[in-house]
Design an enzyme around this catalytic site. Structure first.
Site, PDB file in Angstrom:
ATOM      1  N   THR A  51       0.825  -1.204   0.000  1.00  0.00           N
ATOM      2  CA  THR A  51       0.000   0.000   0.000  1.00  0.00           C
ATOM      3  C   THR A  51       0.864   1.260   0.000  1.00  0.00           C
ATOM      4  O   THR A  51       0.533   2.256  -0.611  1.00  0.00           O
ATOM      5  CB  THR A  51      -0.906   0.035   1.264  1.00  0.00           C
ATOM      6  OG1 THR A  51      -1.576  -1.214   1.392  1.00  0.00           O
ATOM      7  CG2 THR A  51      -1.933   1.147   1.181  1.00  0.00           C
ATOM      8  N   ARG A  55       7.786  -2.663   2.722  1.00  0.00           N
ATOM      9  CA  ARG A  55       7.942  -2.725   4.179  1.00  0.00           C
ATOM     10  C   ARG A  55       8.309  -4.131   4.595  1.00  0.00           C
ATOM     11  O   ARG A  55       7.640  -5.095   4.222  1.00  0.00           O
ATOM     12  CB  ARG A  55       6.662  -2.299   4.892  1.00  0.00           C
ATOM     13  CG  ARG A  55       6.482  -0.819   4.826  1.00  0.00           C
ATOM     14  CD  ARG A  55       5.371  -0.329   5.704  1.00  0.00           C
ATOM     15  NE  ARG A  55       5.077   1.033   5.280  1.00  0.00           N
ATOM     16  CZ  ARG A  55       4.026   1.728   5.659  1.00  0.00           C
ATOM     17  NH1 ARG A  55       3.152   1.202   6.485  1.00  0.00           N
ATOM     18  NH2 ARG A  55       3.836   2.945   5.226  1.00  0.00           N
ATOM     19  N   HIS A 147       3.602   3.708  10.994  1.00  0.00           N
ATOM     20  CA  HIS A 147       3.174   3.453  12.370  1.00  0.00           C
ATOM     21  C   HIS A 147       3.689   2.108  12.885  1.00  0.00           C
ATOM     22  O   HIS A 147       3.427   1.760  14.034  1.00  0.00           O
ATOM     23  CB  HIS A 147       1.655   3.457  12.421  1.00  0.00           C
ATOM     24  CG  HIS A 147       1.075   2.518  11.408  1.00  0.00           C
ATOM     25  ND1 HIS A 147       1.126   2.781  10.062  1.00  0.00           N
ATOM     26  CD2 HIS A 147       0.511   1.304  11.538  1.00  0.00           C
ATOM     27  CE1 HIS A 147       0.584   1.770   9.403  1.00  0.00           C
ATOM     28  NE2 HIS A 147       0.202   0.863  10.275  1.00  0.00           N
ATOM     29  N   ASP A 310       1.832   9.888  13.725  1.00  0.00           N
ATOM     30  CA  ASP A 310       2.465   8.564  13.664  1.00  0.00           C
ATOM     31  C   ASP A 310       3.957   8.657  13.350  1.00  0.00           C
ATOM     32  O   ASP A 310       4.535   9.742  13.322  1.00  0.00           O
ATOM     33  CB  ASP A 310       1.749   7.677  12.646  1.00  0.00           C
ATOM     34  CG  ASP A 310       2.004   8.115  11.216  1.00  0.00           C
ATOM     35  OD1 ASP A 310       2.257   9.316  11.000  1.00  0.00           O
ATOM     36  OD2 ASP A 310       1.967   7.257  10.311  1.00  0.00           O
ATOM     37  N   ARG A 315      -0.098  10.695   9.707  1.00  0.00           N
ATOM     38  CA  ARG A 315      -1.409  10.405  10.300  1.00  0.00           C
ATOM     39  C   ARG A 315      -1.712  11.367  11.442  1.00  0.00           C
ATOM     40  O   ARG A 315      -0.805  11.990  11.992  1.00  0.00           O
ATOM     41  CB  ARG A 315      -1.434   8.983  10.867  1.00  0.00           C
ATOM     42  CG  ARG A 315      -1.249   7.925   9.809  1.00  0.00           C
ATOM     43  CD  ARG A 315      -1.519   6.562  10.390  1.00  0.00           C
ATOM     44  NE  ARG A 315      -1.338   5.552   9.373  1.00  0.00           N
ATOM     45  CZ  ARG A 315      -1.885   4.334   9.422  1.00  0.00           C
ATOM     46  NH1 ARG A 315      -2.615   3.995  10.470  1.00  0.00           N
ATOM     47  NH2 ARG A 315      -1.678   3.476   8.456  1.00  0.00           N
ATOM     48  N   THR A 377      -7.817   2.046  -1.002  1.00  0.00           N
ATOM     49  CA  THR A 377      -6.983   2.391   0.146  1.00  0.00           C
ATOM     50  C   THR A 377      -5.574   2.797  -0.303  1.00  0.00           C
ATOM     51  O   THR A 377      -4.989   2.152  -1.164  1.00  0.00           O
ATOM     52  CB  THR A 377      -6.896   1.173   1.083  1.00  0.00           C
ATOM     53  OG1 THR A 377      -8.201   0.932   1.601  1.00  0.00           O
ATOM     54  CG2 THR A 377      -5.929   1.419   2.226  1.00  0.00           C
ATOM     55  N   GLU A 397      -9.962   6.471   6.610  1.00  0.00           N
ATOM     56  CA  GLU A 397     -10.395   6.086   7.945  1.00  0.00           C
ATOM     57  C   GLU A 397      -9.231   5.762   8.872  1.00  0.00           C
ATOM     58  O   GLU A 397      -9.382   5.732  10.085  1.00  0.00           O
ATOM     59  CB  GLU A 397     -11.350   4.892   7.874  1.00  0.00           C
ATOM     60  CG  GLU A 397     -10.842   3.670   7.090  1.00  0.00           C
ATOM     61  CD  GLU A 397      -9.691   2.951   7.716  1.00  0.00           C
ATOM     62  OE1 GLU A 397      -9.692   2.816   8.947  1.00  0.00           O
ATOM     63  OE2 GLU A 397      -8.785   2.531   6.970  1.00  0.00           O
ATOM     64  N   LYS A 409      -0.816  12.420   2.874  1.00  0.00           N
ATOM     65  CA  LYS A 409      -1.610  12.820   4.015  1.00  0.00           C
ATOM     66  C   LYS A 409      -0.687  13.516   5.001  1.00  0.00           C
ATOM     67  O   LYS A 409       0.525  13.337   4.949  1.00  0.00           O
ATOM     68  CB  LYS A 409      -2.318  11.615   4.631  1.00  0.00           C
ATOM     69  CG  LYS A 409      -1.446  10.431   5.021  1.00  0.00           C
ATOM     70  CD  LYS A 409      -2.345   9.240   5.322  1.00  0.00           C
ATOM     71  CE  LYS A 409      -1.610   8.091   5.965  1.00  0.00           C
ATOM     72  NZ  LYS A 409      -0.979   7.186   5.014  1.00  0.00           N
TER      73      LYS A 409
HETATM   74  C1  VG1 Z   1      -2.823   1.251   5.860  1.00  0.00           C
HETATM   75  C2  VG1 Z   1      -4.094   2.056   5.917  1.00  0.00           C
HETATM   76  C3  VG1 Z   1      -4.180   2.984   4.706  1.00  0.00           C
HETATM   77  C4  VG1 Z   1      -2.929   3.850   4.643  1.00  0.00           C
HETATM   78  C5  VG1 Z   1      -1.696   2.968   4.645  1.00  0.00           C
HETATM   79  C6  VG1 Z   1      -0.427   3.773   4.685  1.00  0.00           C
HETATM   80  O1  VG1 Z   1      -2.830   0.426   4.718  1.00  0.00           O
HETATM   81  O2  VG1 Z   1      -5.210   1.235   5.968  1.00  0.00           O
HETATM   82  O3  VG1 Z   1      -5.339   3.755   4.806  1.00  0.00           O
HETATM   83  O4  VG1 Z   1      -2.929   4.650   3.492  1.00  0.00           O
HETATM   84  O5  VG1 Z   1      -1.703   2.113   5.780  1.00  0.00           O
HETATM   85  O6  VG1 Z   1      -0.416   4.643   5.768  1.00  0.00           O
HETATM   86  P1  VG1 Z   1      -3.219  -1.129   4.789  1.00  0.00           P
HETATM   87  O7  VG1 Z   1      -2.981  -1.661   3.416  1.00  0.00           O
HETATM   88  O8  VG1 Z   1      -2.349  -1.747   5.838  1.00  0.00           O
HETATM   89  O9  VG1 Z   1      -4.643  -1.169   5.199  1.00  0.00           O
HETATM   90  V1  VG1 Z   1       1.008   4.921   6.603  1.00  0.00           V
HETATM   91  O10 VG1 Z   1       0.734   6.186   7.690  1.00  0.00           O
HETATM   92  O11 VG1 Z   1       1.294   3.428   7.159  1.00  0.00           O
HETATM   93  O12 VG1 Z   1       2.099   5.335   5.422  1.00  0.00           O
HETATM   94 CO    CO Z   2       2.348   7.086   8.298  1.00  0.00          CO
END
Ligand code: VG1
Ligand code: CO
Length: 576
Positions: A51, A55, A147, A310, A315, A377, A397, A409
């Site tokens: 996403t 990672r 996070h 975060d 976040r 997402t 969300e 974000k």
């Molecule tokens: C999660 C959240 C998603 C967000 C992504 C990256 O992804 O649900 O809304 O954009 O993390 O955010 P997933 O595929 O685990 O549901 V961050 O602050 O981790 O860069």
């Molecule tokens: Co983040």
């Protein structure tokens, strides 16, 4: 301007300032003479970006050539970047500094003209986006696992952002992944480390390395968007706040902006020093990991406003005295009130939310008479909408909110917009939330996460539900009658690209929803996310407990997806 003295150990180091004073770029230095080395390597099979980038656990990244393979695969997937600028920085977690050095060497060996790096190797994700845009860089490499916990046994991540400052679209991440499968060599420089702690510019391998203040560009951007005078006056008149930086990257940003510039009392920002292991905590601003803040905000000692961010600063968690604002509600409330901030006085062009995010923002869009877009997402899907001027505010969300000021974000941005709204409306958070519900109705909303589930079991569960979707419409279940059910696919209105398999949706006739998807950011097993939503128009029924209001949907989800039986779990790991 005073430039830092380049440490003597730098090979061919020069002052960029010297060159700049002569109006030259450091191109007079011959490439090739610069100890570029080509290293033979073999592909790793597991470098598929999720996403938000790649990672993995730190030890995975520490394997010889692992980082280099991925970085070279990024560069190999880009075109025409010779001589351009690359931004590099991360959230300061364990292994951040090492990988920054690797990126700098490889950027030089691959022909970039300049690397801009945050001092100490730090840049929050939104600040990186801001620097890429503001300094017209070709793109950026952001080092973060957001996070997820850090430290030698924690997580690490690498993400590529394009020239608009936003996450690379799927077309590029797919190309990067393809490249990782065939890569046979990478290019780097045979050079020692750059001093990341000294502001200024040096030159290595024919490329400029400029160490920049990680906060300054971002702080100036925030000052251009919000009514800092009104916020300063609010703090001066005794408004109290706690900002929990969770030992992660936003500490320096929050201190500079909230305490130094806006006059919030010293101590407003807690856990403000970025630590490589985030103090052993999850830098995840939710009710589980920011429990201390939540407890404070629900107590008699609560300040007026509580917020957290975060690991990488994108976040936000918003809690008023006595009221937690769900991220979906926060998006809707910010959209409805954005015109109170100078940067958004012109109104919104549109709103965009990720599919699992509640429909609260849709109701605001309808009232404002602007479009509301529903994307998969992940922030990468908002970029096209923002670039095309179709949307101004976006949100997820998962505590992500942002606008067209950058292409990520932005945690602190959301906090500042809230402060601007509070300064303008002069009402407590609780009152603003209640009035919002009274106007638009309340979308009860919760997410239940089942973390580190056996991957086969999780996929089996999804396959089983997916196979049943077509038979569901018309079925009566404890949560109501099913109106529609599908596997969400998104067709980008700007470039026409289609992204399929973005989550299973079961929609009920009264507007309630169940959504199930597998996380694309987890690093161990599979994380199943169950999203639940129910709309309540009647203000007399807005005082219910969220989990109680959603109990029917939880039961229905278990019946449909066999959650307990297939995961072997009696309850979710995390409820947000
Ligand atoms: C999660 C959240 C998603 C967000 C992504 C990256 O992804 O649900 O809304 O954009 O993390 O955010 P997933 O595929 O685990 O549901 V961050 O602050 O981790 O860069
Ligand atoms: Co983040």
């Amino acid at each position: 301007q005073v430039w830092g003295e380049p440490p003597a150990r730098h090979y061919h180091a020069l002052y960029l300032a010297l060159l700049a004073a002569r109006g030259q770029k450091p191109t007079s230095i011959r490439k090739g003479a610069m100890s570029v080395v080509t290293v033979a390597t073999k592909p790793f099979a597991d470098q598929k970006p999720g996403t938000s980038g790649l990672r993995k656990k730190v030890p995975v990244f520490q394997q010889p050539h692992y980082v280099e393979n991925f970085i070279q695969s990024i560069f190999d997937s880009l075109e025409d970047y010779a001589g351009t600028s690359l931004v590099v920085g991360g959230d300061g977690r364990y292994y951040n500094r090492e990988v920054v050095q690797t990126v700098i060497r490889m950027a030089a060996a691959n022909g970039f003209g300049r690397v801009l790096v945050g001092r100490g190797g730090l840049l929050s994700t939104p600040a990186a986006s801001c620097v890429i845009r503001g300094r017209e860089a070709f793109g950026g490499i952001i080092l973060s696992a957001s996070h997820n916990p850090g430290g030698p046994d924690g997580d690490f991540g690498i993400k590529y952002n394009i020239g608009n400052g936003g996450p690379a679209p799927e077309k590029i991440t797919d190309a990067i992944f393809e490249r990782t499968k065939t890569i046979s060599e990478y290019r780097t420089l045979d050079l020692s480390n750059v001093d990341l702690d000294r502001l200024g510019a040096i030159e290595i391998g024919g490329m400029a390395v400029e160490v920049i203040d990680p906060v300054a560009d971002y702080q100036a951007l925030m000052a251009s968007l919000f009514d800092f005078t009104a916020i300063r006056a609010m703090f001066a008149s005794g408004f109290t706040m706690r900002f929990d930086a969770m030992h992660a990257v936003t500490g320096p940003y929050a201190r500079a902006i909230l305490e130094e510039e806006l006059g919030a009392p010293a101590g407003t920002v807690v856990n403000g020093t970025p630590l490589p292991d985030f103090g052993g905590h999850h830098p995840d601003p939710n009710l589980v990991h920011a429990k201390e803040l939540y407890d404070l905000m629900m107590s008699d000692a609560a300040p007026d406003f509580g917020a957290a961010s975060d690991g990488d600063g994108d976040r936000n968690l918003i809690i008023g005295r006595g009221v937690f604002v769900t991220p979906s509600d926060s998006l809707a409330i910010l959209a409805a009130n954005a015109h109170l901030a100078p940067g958004y006085r012109q109104g919104l062009k549109g709103i965009a939310r990720s599919m699992p995010t509640s429909g609260a923002a849709d109701r605001v869009a309808a009232k404002l008479g602007v479009a509301c877009y529903e994307t998969p997402t992940g922030w990468k899907f908002f970029g096209n909408l923002l670039d095309a001027g179709l949307a101004t505010i976006c949100g997820e969300e998962s505590a992500g909110t942002g606008s067209d000021h950058v292409r990520e974000k932005d945690g602190l941005w959301a906090v500042l917009l809230w402060l601007n709204v509070l300064a303008a409306r002069k009402q407590p958070v609780l009152e603003i939330v209640r009035e919002h519900w009274a106007t638009y109705g309340r979308n009860y909303y919760s997410r239940h996460d089942y973390e580190e589930v056996d991957a086969k079991a999780a996929n089996g569960l999804m396959d089983h539900l997916r196979a049943r979707l077509d038979s569901l419409p018309g079925t009566r279940l404890p949560a109501g009658t099913v109106q529609a059910a599908d596997d969400f696919a998104y067709s980008d209105p700007v470039d026409g690209s289609v992204s399929a398999n973005q989550g299973l949706r079961v929609l009920f006739t009264d507007g309630s929803r169940i959504v199930l998807r597998i996380s694309g950011t987890g690093t161990a097993g599979a994380t199943l996310r169950l999203y639940l939503e129910r709309y309540e128009p009647d203000p007399a029924r807005h005082g219910q407990d969220t989990q109680a209001a959603l109990a029917d949907l939880v039961e229905t989800a278990d019946r449909l997806a066999e959650l307990k039986a297939r995961t072997g779990r009696q309850a979710p790991t995390v409820i947000t």
